[in-house]
Design an enzyme around this catalytic site. Structure first.
Site, PDB file in Angstrom:
ATOM      1  N   ARG A  30       0.834  -1.201   0.000  1.00 49.44           N
ATOM      2  CA  ARG A  30       0.000   0.000   0.000  1.00 49.44           C
ATOM      3  C   ARG A  30       0.869   1.250   0.000  1.00 49.44           C
ATOM      4  NH1 ARG A  30      -5.147  -1.763   0.356  1.00 49.44           N
ATOM      5  NH2 ARG A  30      -5.338  -3.806   1.362  1.00 49.44           N
ATOM      6  N   VAL A  97      10.001   7.894  -7.516  1.00 51.03           N
ATOM      7  CA  VAL A  97      10.853   6.784  -7.081  1.00 51.03           C
ATOM      8  C   VAL A  97      11.290   6.019  -8.324  1.00 51.03           C
ATOM      9  CG1 VAL A  97      10.983   4.680  -5.706  1.00 51.03           C
ATOM     10  CG2 VAL A  97       9.624   6.620  -4.875  1.00 51.03           C
ATOM     11  N   HIS A 101       7.070   1.180 -10.919  1.00 47.23           N
ATOM     12  CA  HIS A 101       5.925   0.761 -10.105  1.00 47.23           C
ATOM     13  C   HIS A 101       4.637   1.113 -10.815  1.00 47.23           C
ATOM     14  CE1 HIS A 101       7.413   4.713  -8.900  1.00 47.23           C
ATOM     15  NE2 HIS A 101       6.147   5.058  -8.734  1.00 47.23           N
ATOM     16  N   MET A 102       3.664   0.242 -10.652  1.00 43.46           N
ATOM     17  CA  MET A 102       2.331   0.476 -11.194  1.00 43.46           C
ATOM     18  C   MET A 102       1.435   0.869 -10.027  1.00 43.46           C
ATOM     19  SD  MET A 102      -0.015  -2.329 -13.150  1.00 43.46           S
ATOM     20  CE  MET A 102       0.911  -2.321 -14.669  1.00 43.46           C
ATOM     21  N   HIS A 103       0.778   2.019 -10.139  1.00 44.13           N
ATOM     22  CA  HIS A 103      -0.192   2.431  -9.126  1.00 44.13           C
ATOM     23  C   HIS A 103      -1.535   1.779  -9.456  1.00 44.13           C
ATOM     24  CE1 HIS A 103       2.093   6.117  -7.645  1.00 44.13           C
ATOM     25  NE2 HIS A 103       2.673   5.936  -8.824  1.00 44.13           N
TER      26      HIS A 103
HETATM   27  P1  5GP Z   1       5.717   8.055  -8.404  1.00 46.19           P
HETATM   28  O1  5GP Z   1       5.436   9.532  -8.278  1.00 46.19           O
HETATM   29  O2  5GP Z   1       7.184   7.773  -8.459  1.00 46.19           O
HETATM   30  O3  5GP Z   1       4.951   7.427  -9.533  1.00 46.19           O
HETATM   31  O4  5GP Z   1       5.115   7.395  -7.102  1.00 46.19           O
HETATM   32  C1  5GP Z   1       5.877   7.093  -5.989  1.00 46.19           C
HETATM   33  C2  5GP Z   1       4.897   6.667  -4.921  1.00 46.19           C
HETATM   34  O5  5GP Z   1       5.603   5.992  -3.908  1.00 46.19           O
HETATM   35  C3  5GP Z   1       4.165   7.823  -4.270  1.00 46.19           C
HETATM   36  O6  5GP Z   1       2.760   7.647  -4.424  1.00 46.19           O
HETATM   37  C4  5GP Z   1       4.601   7.764  -2.808  1.00 46.19           C
HETATM   38  O7  5GP Z   1       3.567   8.096  -1.906  1.00 46.19           O
HETATM   39  C5  5GP Z   1       5.045   6.313  -2.674  1.00 46.19           C
HETATM   40  N1  5GP Z   1       6.095   6.103  -1.682  1.00 46.19           N
HETATM   41  C6  5GP Z   1       7.265   6.788  -1.578  1.00 46.19           C
HETATM   42  N2  5GP Z   1       8.015   6.317  -0.566  1.00 46.19           N
HETATM   43  C7  5GP Z   1       7.298   5.286  -0.023  1.00 46.19           C
HETATM   44  C8  5GP Z   1       7.556   4.403   1.067  1.00 46.19           C
HETATM   45  O8  5GP Z   1       8.585   4.457   1.733  1.00 46.19           O
HETATM   46  N3  5GP Z   1       6.596   3.476   1.344  1.00 46.19           N
HETATM   47  C9  5GP Z   1       5.435   3.387   0.618  1.00 46.19           C
HETATM   48  N4  5GP Z   1       4.561   2.432   0.973  1.00 46.19           N
HETATM   49  N5  5GP Z   1       5.167   4.199  -0.422  1.00 46.19           N
HETATM   50  C10 5GP Z   1       6.082   5.156  -0.735  1.00 46.19           C
END
Ligand code: 5GP
Length: 117
Positions: A30, A97, A101-103
């Site tokens: 999550r 990050v 990753h897929m949301h």
């Molecule tokens: P991006 O913007 O790279 O597509 O999404 C990165 C996601 O990773 C964000 O929605 C952020 O809230 C989540 N995220 C960043 N650090 C952590 C962490 O340490 N643990 C978890 N569970 N999610 C994280």
């Protein structure tokens, strides 16, 4: 080799996260800052920074991510009303990050696809 991110530590269970699924290829947990009632991240166990770095050998993991997303969506009760899958890539894609990753987002009407800023 790709530079390690916090997601690798989550995959190895070195730091806490709400892991909802893990197998030989992918891990799902999550999001720490959920943007919807269900917000799960599905990641390959292998460190692949962005979609731009995906190679033919990564196809099984990429396919698994999609199938696990669909399975989790069903488990979360999202399948009937629908949900959204997002993969951000690079700076303009809003990626924070650098470990693919897929949301998986759902549980409310998500509105138009692009938000602004
Ligand atoms: P991006 O913007 O790279 O597509 O999404 C990165 C996601 O990773 C964000 O929605 C952020 O809230 C989540 N995220 C960043 N650090 C952590 C962490 O340490 N643990 C978890 N569970 N999610 C994280």
């Amino acid at each position: 080799m790709a530079e390690e991110t916090i997601f690798s530590k989550i995959i190895r269970k070195e730091i806490p996260a709400d892991v909802v699924y893990q197998d030989d290829l992918v891990t799902a947990f999550r999001d720490v800052q959920p943007q919807a009632p269900t917000h799960i991240l599905i990641v390959p166990n292998k460190e692949i920074p962005t979609v731009d770095d995906v190679t033919a050998e990564d196809e099984p993991a990429m396919g698994r991510m999609l199938r696990v997303a669909a399975e989790l969506a069903r488990e979360e009760g999202l399948a009937e009303d629908g949900y959204r899958l997002i993969i951000n890539c690079g700076d303009h894609g809003g990626q924070e990050v650098y470990h693919i990753h897929m949301h998986l987002l759902g549980g409310r009407r998500l509105g138009r696809m692009l938000g602004g800023s």
